[in-house]
Design a protein around this motif. Structure first.
Motif, mmCIF file in Angstrom:
data_model
loop_
_atom_site.group_PDB
_atom_site.id
_atom_site.type_symbol
_atom_site.label_atom_id
_atom_site.label_comp_id
_atom_site.label_asym_id
_atom_site.label_seq_id
_atom_site.Cartn_x
_atom_site.Cartn_y
_atom_site.Cartn_z
ATOM 1 N N VAL A 184 39.139 32.955 39.290
ATOM 2 C CA VAL A 184 38.882 32.886 40.728
ATOM 3 C C VAL A 184 39.751 31.787 41.344
ATOM 4 O O VAL A 184 39.741 30.640 40.863
ATOM 5 N N GLU A 235 40.833 41.519 43.168
ATOM 6 C CA GLU A 235 40.092 41.471 44.431
ATOM 7 C C GLU A 235 40.719 40.426 45.332
ATOM 8 O O GLU A 235 41.032 39.325 44.864
ATOM 9 N N THR A 239 41.508 44.585 37.119
ATOM 10 C CA THR A 239 41.377 44.828 38.555
ATOM 11 C C THR A 239 41.528 43.523 39.319
ATOM 12 O O THR A 239 41.294 42.435 38.777
ATOM 13 N N THR A 259 48.524 35.144 35.524
ATOM 14 C CA THR A 259 48.491 35.733 36.862
ATOM 15 C C THR A 259 49.888 35.648 37.486
ATOM 16 O O THR A 259 50.727 34.869 37.029
ATOM 17 N N GLN A 279 36.817 36.226 31.174
ATOM 18 C CA GLN A 279 36.018 35.924 32.357
ATOM 19 C C GLN A 279 36.893 36.071 33.595
ATOM 20 O O GLN A 279 38.120 35.968 33.510
ATOM 21 N N ASN A 280 36.258 36.283 34.756
ATOM 22 C CA ASN A 280 37.007 36.374 36.007
ATOM 23 C C ASN A 280 37.766 35.086 36.261
ATOM 24 O O ASN A 280 37.249 33.989 36.006
ATOM 25 N N VAL A 319 40.378 37.211 42.987
ATOM 26 C CA VAL A 319 39.734 37.312 41.681
ATOM 27 C C VAL A 319 40.543 38.256 40.805
ATOM 28 O O VAL A 319 40.769 39.414 41.174
ATOM 29 N N PHE A 320 40.972 37.751 39.662
ATOM 30 C CA PHE A 320 41.611 38.567 38.633
ATOM 31 C C PHE A 320 40.537 38.846 37.586
ATOM 32 O O PHE A 320 39.981 37.920 37.006
ATOM 33 N N ARG A 321 40.234 40.125 37.372
ATOM 34 C CA ARG A 321 39.171 40.498 36.431
ATOM 35 C C ARG A 321 39.769 40.866 35.068
ATOM 36 O O ARG A 321 40.884 41.401 35.004
ATOM 37 N N PRO A 322 39.027 40.598 33.992
ATOM 38 C CA PRO A 322 39.535 40.937 32.657
ATOM 39 C C PRO A 322 39.776 42.437 32.470
ATOM 40 O O PRO A 322 40.515 42.836 31.579
ATOM 41 N N THR A 323 39.188 43.262 33.330
ATOM 42 C CA THR A 323 39.392 44.714 33.263
ATOM 43 C C THR A 323 40.741 45.123 33.846
ATOM 44 O O THR A 323 41.121 46.285 33.779
#
Length: 119
Positions: free
Chosen positions: A54, A116, A114, A82, A51-52, A108-112
């Protein structure tokens, strides 16, 4: 009367929230790029979270990360995946004036894999 840990936490959050905030659009755009680059370069691990993650991140005028807080449970659980703890540690060694204004970003750290960064 002794101050409880919960009261101390509330007082700390109150002090954080009372810090002057950087609102200049040009400065925020500059800091967004600085923060993104710094985090992107430092994020070397492959995500294991699903999950993201945040966070709310406070950044000084020179781009140093002053503090961060998890905004969702996955972020609390996976902070070590992170670069935030390491970037925070390096910021602590710099001379930072606690009364100096800060910019607040949602990161936001995304599981993909990426990242933000938004003011």
């Amino acid at each position: 009367m002794p101050v409880s840990a919960a009261q101390q936490e509330v007082q700390t959050l109150y002090q954080i929230n009372q810090t002057a905030e950087i609102t200049d659009r040009a400065k925020l755009e500059e800091l967004t790029g600085t923060v993104y680059d710094r985090m992107d370069r430092s994020w070397q691990t492959s995500p294991t979270f699903t999950q993201n993650l945040v966070y709310r991140v406070s950044v000084s005028q020179d781009g140093a990360i002053g503090n961060f807080e998890s905004l969702n449970q996955p972020a609390k659980d996976c902070t070590q995946e992170t670069p935030l703890p390491n970037l925070l540690k390096s910021a602590e060694t710099s001379n930072s004036n606690s009364a100096a204004p800060v910019a607040k970003f949602t990161v936001v750290f995304r599981p993909t894999g990426t990242l933000e960064v938004n003011p």
